[in-house]
Each structure stands twice: as C-alpha cells, then as structure tokens.
Enzyme design. Structure first.
Site, PDB file in Angstrom:
ATOM      1  N   GLY A   1     114.821 -48.513   2.872  1.00  0.00           N
ATOM      2  CA  GLY A   1     113.558 -49.243   2.870  1.00  0.00           C
ATOM      3  C   GLY A   1     113.175 -49.913   1.574  1.00  0.00           C
ATOM      4  N   GLU A   2     113.718 -49.553   0.456  1.00  0.00           N
ATOM      5  CA  GLU A   2     113.286 -50.076  -0.826  1.00  0.00           C
ATOM      6  C   GLU A   2     113.941 -51.392  -1.264  1.00  0.00           C
ATOM      7  OE1 GLU A   2     110.741 -48.861  -2.561  1.00  0.00           O
ATOM      8  OE2 GLU A   2     110.464 -47.404  -0.986  1.00  0.00           O
TER       9      GLU A   2
END
Length: 71
Positions: free
Chosen positions: A30-31
């Site tokens: 997700g980052e």
C-alpha cells in the site's frame, strides 16, 4: 489537494517479487504509490510560486521563508 473523485483512474499491476527482509518474502503493497506525492506538490509549488522546496514538511512557514529568500 486533489480528492479521489477528482483524480484520474489508476491501473494497478502487482508484481510479486519476494523480499529478503520480510517474513516469508512479504513486502508492503500500500505505501509505494505515496512516494511521488511530495515531489508532485513541490513541483506544483515551484510552477505556481517559483520556489523550490526540497525538504518535508512543506509548511506555510517553509513556503514563506523560501519566498522571502527569493526577493
């Protein structure tokens, strides 16, 4: 800042490459899309005000100081 409903659609492709550092080869998913956000804001600030900020956080005070140095 743009909101999700005012940004273009993104096509995401997940490439699975195991990490030597994560448990069982796990790695964060997700980052990574967030890495370009600060650079895009810095470029927009440069285009709009003519000042280049290269450090975070880009606060109102930091912008004001950068503007004061250019005049």
């Amino acid at each position: 800042l743009p909101r999700a409903d005012s940004t273009p659609a993104l096509e995401v492709e997940l490439v699975e490459v195991p990490s030597a550092h994560g448990p069982f080869g796990a790695r964060g998913v997700g980052e990574p899309p967030n890495t370009a956000r600060a650079a895009a804001l810095a470029d927009a600030l440069w285009a709009a005000a003519g000042v280049r900020l290269t450090a975070l956080p880009m606060t109102a005070e930091a912008i004001w100081r950068a503007l004061s140095e250019t005049t």
